[in-house]
Design a protein around this motif. Structure first.
Motif, short mmCIF file in Angstrom:
data_model
loop_
_atom_site.label_atom_id
_atom_site.label_comp_id
_atom_site.label_asym_id
_atom_site.label_seq_id
_atom_site.Cartn_x
_atom_site.Cartn_y
_atom_site.Cartn_z
N PRO A 141 -52.96 -108.05 53.34
CA PRO A 141 -51.77 -107.61 53.82
C PRO A 141 -52.05 -106.26 52.59
O PRO A 141 -51.66 -105.33 53.39
CB PRO A 141 -50.33 -108.54 52.64
CG PRO A 141 -51.00 -110.25 53.03
CD PRO A 141 -52.38 -109.25 52.57
N ARG A 142 -52.40 -106.20 52.31
CA ARG A 142 -52.59 -104.54 51.57
C ARG A 142 -53.70 -103.60 52.35
O ARG A 142 -53.68 -101.90 52.61
CB ARG A 142 -53.30 -105.16 49.38
CG ARG A 142 -52.41 -105.60 48.78
CD ARG A 142 -53.40 -105.59 47.48
NE ARG A 142 -53.83 -106.73 48.02
CZ ARG A 142 -54.75 -106.87 47.49
NH1 ARG A 142 -55.09 -106.63 45.82
NH2 ARG A 142 -55.81 -107.63 46.99
N PHE A 143 -54.45 -103.80 52.61
CA PHE A 143 -55.20 -103.76 54.09
C PHE A 143 -55.07 -102.82 54.95
O PHE A 143 -54.95 -101.91 55.26
CB PHE A 143 -56.67 -104.30 53.73
CG PHE A 143 -57.25 -103.23 55.03
CD1 PHE A 143 -58.49 -102.21 54.45
CD2 PHE A 143 -57.85 -103.69 56.36
CE1 PHE A 143 -58.95 -101.74 55.35
CE2 PHE A 143 -58.73 -102.79 56.89
CZ PHE A 143 -59.08 -101.82 56.45
N ARG A 144 -54.45 -103.99 55.34
CA ARG A 144 -54.03 -103.91 56.44
C ARG A 144 -52.78 -103.44 56.28
O ARG A 144 -52.58 -101.93 57.49
CB ARG A 144 -52.57 -105.30 56.94
CG ARG A 144 -51.76 -104.93 58.56
CD ARG A 144 -51.38 -106.23 58.58
NE ARG A 144 -50.14 -106.39 57.78
CZ ARG A 144 -49.53 -107.12 57.02
NH1 ARG A 144 -50.32 -108.74 57.74
NH2 ARG A 144 -48.58 -107.31 56.15
N ASP A 145 -51.75 -102.90 55.16
CA ASP A 145 -50.69 -101.61 55.25
C ASP A 145 -51.19 -100.15 54.85
O ASP A 145 -50.71 -98.86 56.10
CB ASP A 145 -49.29 -102.34 54.01
CG ASP A 145 -49.02 -103.54 54.12
OD1 ASP A 145 -48.62 -103.64 55.52
OD2 ASP A 145 -48.39 -104.02 53.39
N GLU A 146 -51.99 -100.32 54.73
CA GLU A 146 -52.75 -98.65 53.44
C GLU A 146 -53.44 -98.35 54.78
O GLU A 146 -53.50 -96.86 55.77
CB GLU A 146 -54.13 -98.89 52.73
CG GLU A 146 -54.81 -97.79 52.87
CD GLU A 146 -56.42 -98.37 51.46
OE1 GLU A 146 -56.81 -97.11 51.06
OE2 GLU A 146 -56.69 -99.51 51.81
N TYR A 147 -55.14 -99.02 56.01
CA TYR A 147 -55.16 -98.69 57.51
C TYR A 147 -53.97 -98.21 58.50
O TYR A 147 -53.98 -97.25 59.11
CB TYR A 147 -55.71 -99.41 57.57
CG TYR A 147 -56.81 -99.04 58.66
CD1 TYR A 147 -57.62 -98.67 58.80
CD2 TYR A 147 -56.25 -99.53 60.10
CE1 TYR A 147 -58.63 -98.55 59.90
CE2 TYR A 147 -57.25 -99.23 61.38
CZ TYR A 147 -58.09 -98.39 61.06
OH TYR A 147 -58.82 -97.85 62.04
N THR A 148 -52.75 -99.02 58.33
CA THR A 148 -52.11 -98.56 59.07
C THR A 148 -50.77 -97.39 58.95
O THR A 148 -50.96 -96.34 60.22
CB THR A 148 -50.76 -99.88 59.51
OG1 THR A 148 -51.50 -100.58 59.83
CG2 THR A 148 -49.64 -98.98 60.18
N ARG A 149 -50.57 -97.33 57.37
CA ARG A 149 -50.03 -95.85 57.59
C ARG A 149 -51.39 -94.29 58.02
O ARG A 149 -51.19 -93.75 58.32
CB ARG A 149 -49.80 -95.39 56.34
CG ARG A 149 -48.78 -96.53 55.57
CD ARG A 149 -47.84 -96.08 53.85
NE ARG A 149 -49.37 -96.63 52.99
CZ ARG A 149 -49.80 -98.30 52.45
NH1 ARG A 149 -48.70 -99.02 52.55
NH2 ARG A 149 -50.50 -98.35 50.97
N PHE A 150 -52.83 -95.00 56.94
CA PHE A 150 -53.42 -93.75 57.81
C PHE A 150 -53.61 -93.70 58.63
O PHE A 150 -54.20 -92.82 59.14
CB PHE A 150 -54.46 -94.10 57.12
CG PHE A 150 -55.95 -93.32 56.79
CD1 PHE A 150 -56.02 -92.07 55.20
CD2 PHE A 150 -56.78 -93.22 57.66
CE1 PHE A 150 -56.62 -90.99 55.75
CE2 PHE A 150 -57.70 -91.99 57.76
CZ PHE A 150 -57.66 -90.68 56.55
#
Length: 471
Positions: A8-17
Motif C-alpha cells: 500500500p505504501r508503494f501503491r500510494d506513492e506511485y499513484t500520487r506521483f
C-alpha cells in the motif's frame, strides 16, 4: 491495474506521483528525487537478490550512482539474459503473479515473470492510453475489440484483456495464427461480432486482408473494423496509409514494449509513442561504440527500470534503434516521445548504403495503396552494385495504375535510399513475409541472397512453414 497485492505504501506513492506526472505539474527537483530514490532502491534490490547482478555489479559504489552518472554501471544485454535465465530474477518464480517467456525464436527463451508491482506500474500506462484513444474516437461508448497476440506465453492477451474489462469494452481473444483458430475462424468472428478495433502486429493488418479476400469477404462491406492498434514492430505513416486504403480503417501504434522490459511507451491520438517515464531512466547510445548520448537523441535505446519488481533490468540494451525527444505532443499527454525506426540488427547495407527499416518501408510504400504485402530481394551485382528486386502484392482489382505504381516506387527508392531497384507485382508473396515481428522485420521482409541465411532467417523460414501448415 491489478493492485490488490501491491504494498500500500508503494501503491500510494506511485499513484500520487503518476497523477502529478499526467497533469504536467512535476518540476526537475521532483524528477531528480524520484529518479535517484528509485534508482538506489533498484540497484540495492538487484545486488542483494539477483545472482546475476550480484556478480555484474560487484565492487561498485551503488550509493554513489545517480540518474546523471549511469555510465558508471555496466550494460545488461540480451545475451546476458539468455545465458543467466533465472539467475537474473530477484525472487523465485513461485512468488510471481504471472509467468511469461520470450518466444525463443532467435535464442533461448528467457523467463519473464511479473509480480503485482510490475503488472500494476506497467499496465496502468496501457490503460490510460486506451482510455484516451477510445474517448477521442468513440466518445462515451466502448468499441468491440479483437485481440490478436503472438503467443499464449506473451503478456499481450492478459494486458489488453484486463484493460478492456476495466474500461468496460467487450473483447474477443482471437489468435488467427493458432492452429485451433486460424484465419478463417478469426475472420468469421470479426464479422459476426462486429469487431471495431483490432489489436495486434502491423503484419496482421495485411495478413487479415489477404485472408479475407481469399475467403470471399469484402473488406469494406463485411467488416466494421475502423481502427487497428498495432504493436510489436515498426509501423511507418506510409504503412498506416496503405492499411487505410485496404480497410478504410486508421492505424495507430498503441504500445512499444517487450516481454523483458514491459510497457516502455504507449500510443496517443496523434499516432506517437510516449515513454512511460516514471518507470524508466532512458538513455540513447551509439550502437557500435556503446557511448551514451544521454536521455535524448538517436541511437540504440538503453533502459534502467525504476520499479523494484521481480526482474528489474539495469542499463538494458534493448537492441532497438529509436529517436527520443523531449518535444511536447499536441495530444497533451506527457512523457518523452519515442520513434522506433527498427532494430539495430535489422539495418540493411545495400550498395554501401546503411539503411534503417523505417527508411526502406517509408520510401517503398509512400504512394502505394492496396498493398497486401511486400518483400525486398537483394542479389550481388557483377559490378559491385547490389541488384534489388521489390515484390509487391496488390489487392485484386485495386484502382491505381500498376505500371505507375512500379515506376514511382523504383524512383523513390533511388532518390531517398540511393538504391536501384526493379519493382514487380506478384500474386503470391513468399510466406515468410507473414511472420512479421515474430522473428524480425528483416527476416520477414528482406531476402538477402548475397550471403547464406543467418539464424534469424532460418527461424523465420521455420515459422513461415508452421504458418502455412496451420492456415
Amino acid at each position: 491495474m491489478t493492485d490488490t497485492h501491491v504494498d500500500p505504501r508503494f501503491r500510494d506513492e506511485y499513484t500520487r506521483f503518476l497523477a502529478a506526472y499526467r497533469v504536467g505539474t512535476l518540476r526537475q527537483p521532483q524528477w531528480d528525487a524520484w529518479d535517484d530514490r528509485r534508482l538506489t532502491r533498484v540497484l540495492h534490490h538487484v545486488a542483494a537478490n539477483s545472482a546475476f547482478y550480484k556478480r555484474h555489479l560487484a565492487g561498485l559504489d551503488l550509493d554513489g550512482v545517480t540518474s546523471r552518472s549511469l555510465d558508471r554501471l555496466p550494460y545488461t544485454t540480451k545475451d546476458d539474459l539468455r545465458r543467466e535465465l533465472h539467475d537474473v530474477l530477484c525472487a523465485p518464480v513461485s512468488s510471481a503473479l504471472v509467468y511469461y517467456e520470450t518466444t525463443g525464436t532467435t535464442g533461448a527463451s528467457t523467463p519473464c515473470p511479473r509480480d503485482a508491482k510490475d503488472v500494476f506500474t506497467s499496465d496502468t500506462h496501457v490503460e490510460e492510453a486506451c482510455r484516451r484513444l477510445f474517448a477521442a474516437r468513440y466518445g462515451d461508448r466502448m468499441p468491440m475489440l479483437g485481440l490478436m497476440g503472438p503467443s499464449e506465453l506473451y503478456a499481450f492477451g492478459d494486458t489488453f484483456g484486463e484493460v478492456a474489462q476495466r474500461l468496460g469494452a467487450g473483447h474477443v481473444k482471437i489468435w488467427p495464427e493458432s492452429p485451433r483458430v486460424g484465419f478463417r475462424k478469426a475472420l468469421r468472428l470479426m464479422h459476426e461480432l462486429e469487431v471495431e478495433v483490432v489489436v495486434g502486429a502491423p503484419a496482421l493488418c495485411l495478413g487479415l486482408a489477404k485472408a479475407a479476400v481469399h475467403y470471399g469477404y469484402d473488406l469494406r462491406r463485411d467488416f466494421k473494423v475502423d481502427l487497428f492498434l498495432v504493436l510489436g514492430e515498426i509501423c511507418t505513416p506510409a504503412f498506416a496509409r496503405n492499411v487505410a486504403s485496404l480497410w478504410g480503417a486508421d492505424t495507430l501504434p498503441v504500445l512499444y514494449g517487450s516481454q523483458e522490459a514491459l510497457a516502455i511507451a504507449t500510443g496517443c491520438t496523434d499516432g506517437r509513442l510516449h515513454l512511460s517515464r516514471p518507470n524508466y531512466l532512458p538513455e540513447v547510445i551509439d550502437p557500435v561504440s556503446g557511448r551514451s548520448h544521454g536521455p535524448t537523441g538517436e541511437g540504440e535505446l538503453v533502459l534502467t527500470m525504476l520499479i523494484d519488481g521481480i526482474k528489474p533490468l539495469v542499463r538494458y540494451r534493448t537492441g532497438d534503434h529509436v529517436r527520443l525527444t523531449e518535444e511536447r505532443c499536441a495530444c497533451g499527454r506527457p512523457g518523452p516521445l519515442v520513434e522506433v525506426t527498427g532494430r539495430v540488427a535489422d539495418h540493411v547495407v545495400i550498395s554501401g548504403q546503411r539503411l534503417r527499416p523505417a527508411d526502406l518501408e517509408e520510401a517503398l510504400l509512400e504512394q502505394v495503396r492496396g498493398c497486401l504485402g511486400y518483400q525486398i530481394v537483394i542479389d550481388p551485382g557483377p559490378d559491385g552494385e547490389d541488384l534489388v528486386t521489390v515484390r509487391l502484392e496488390l489487392l485484386p482489382g485495386y484502382g491505381d495504375d500498376p505500371a505507375h505504381i512500379l515506376s514511382a516506387t523504383a524512383d523513390r527508392l533511388r532518390e531517398r535510399c540511393s538504391v536501384r531497384a526493379r519493382v514487380e507485382l506478384t500474386d503470391g508473396l513468399d510466406p515468410v513475409t507473414h511472420t512479421g515481428a515474430f522473428v524480425s522485420w528483416k527476416a520477414a521482409r528482406i531476402h538477402d541472397r548475397r550471403t547464406a541465411p543467418d539464424h534469424e532467417a532460418r527461424a523465420a523460414r521455420q515459422a513461415a512453414a508452421r504458418h502455412v501448415l496451420s492456415n
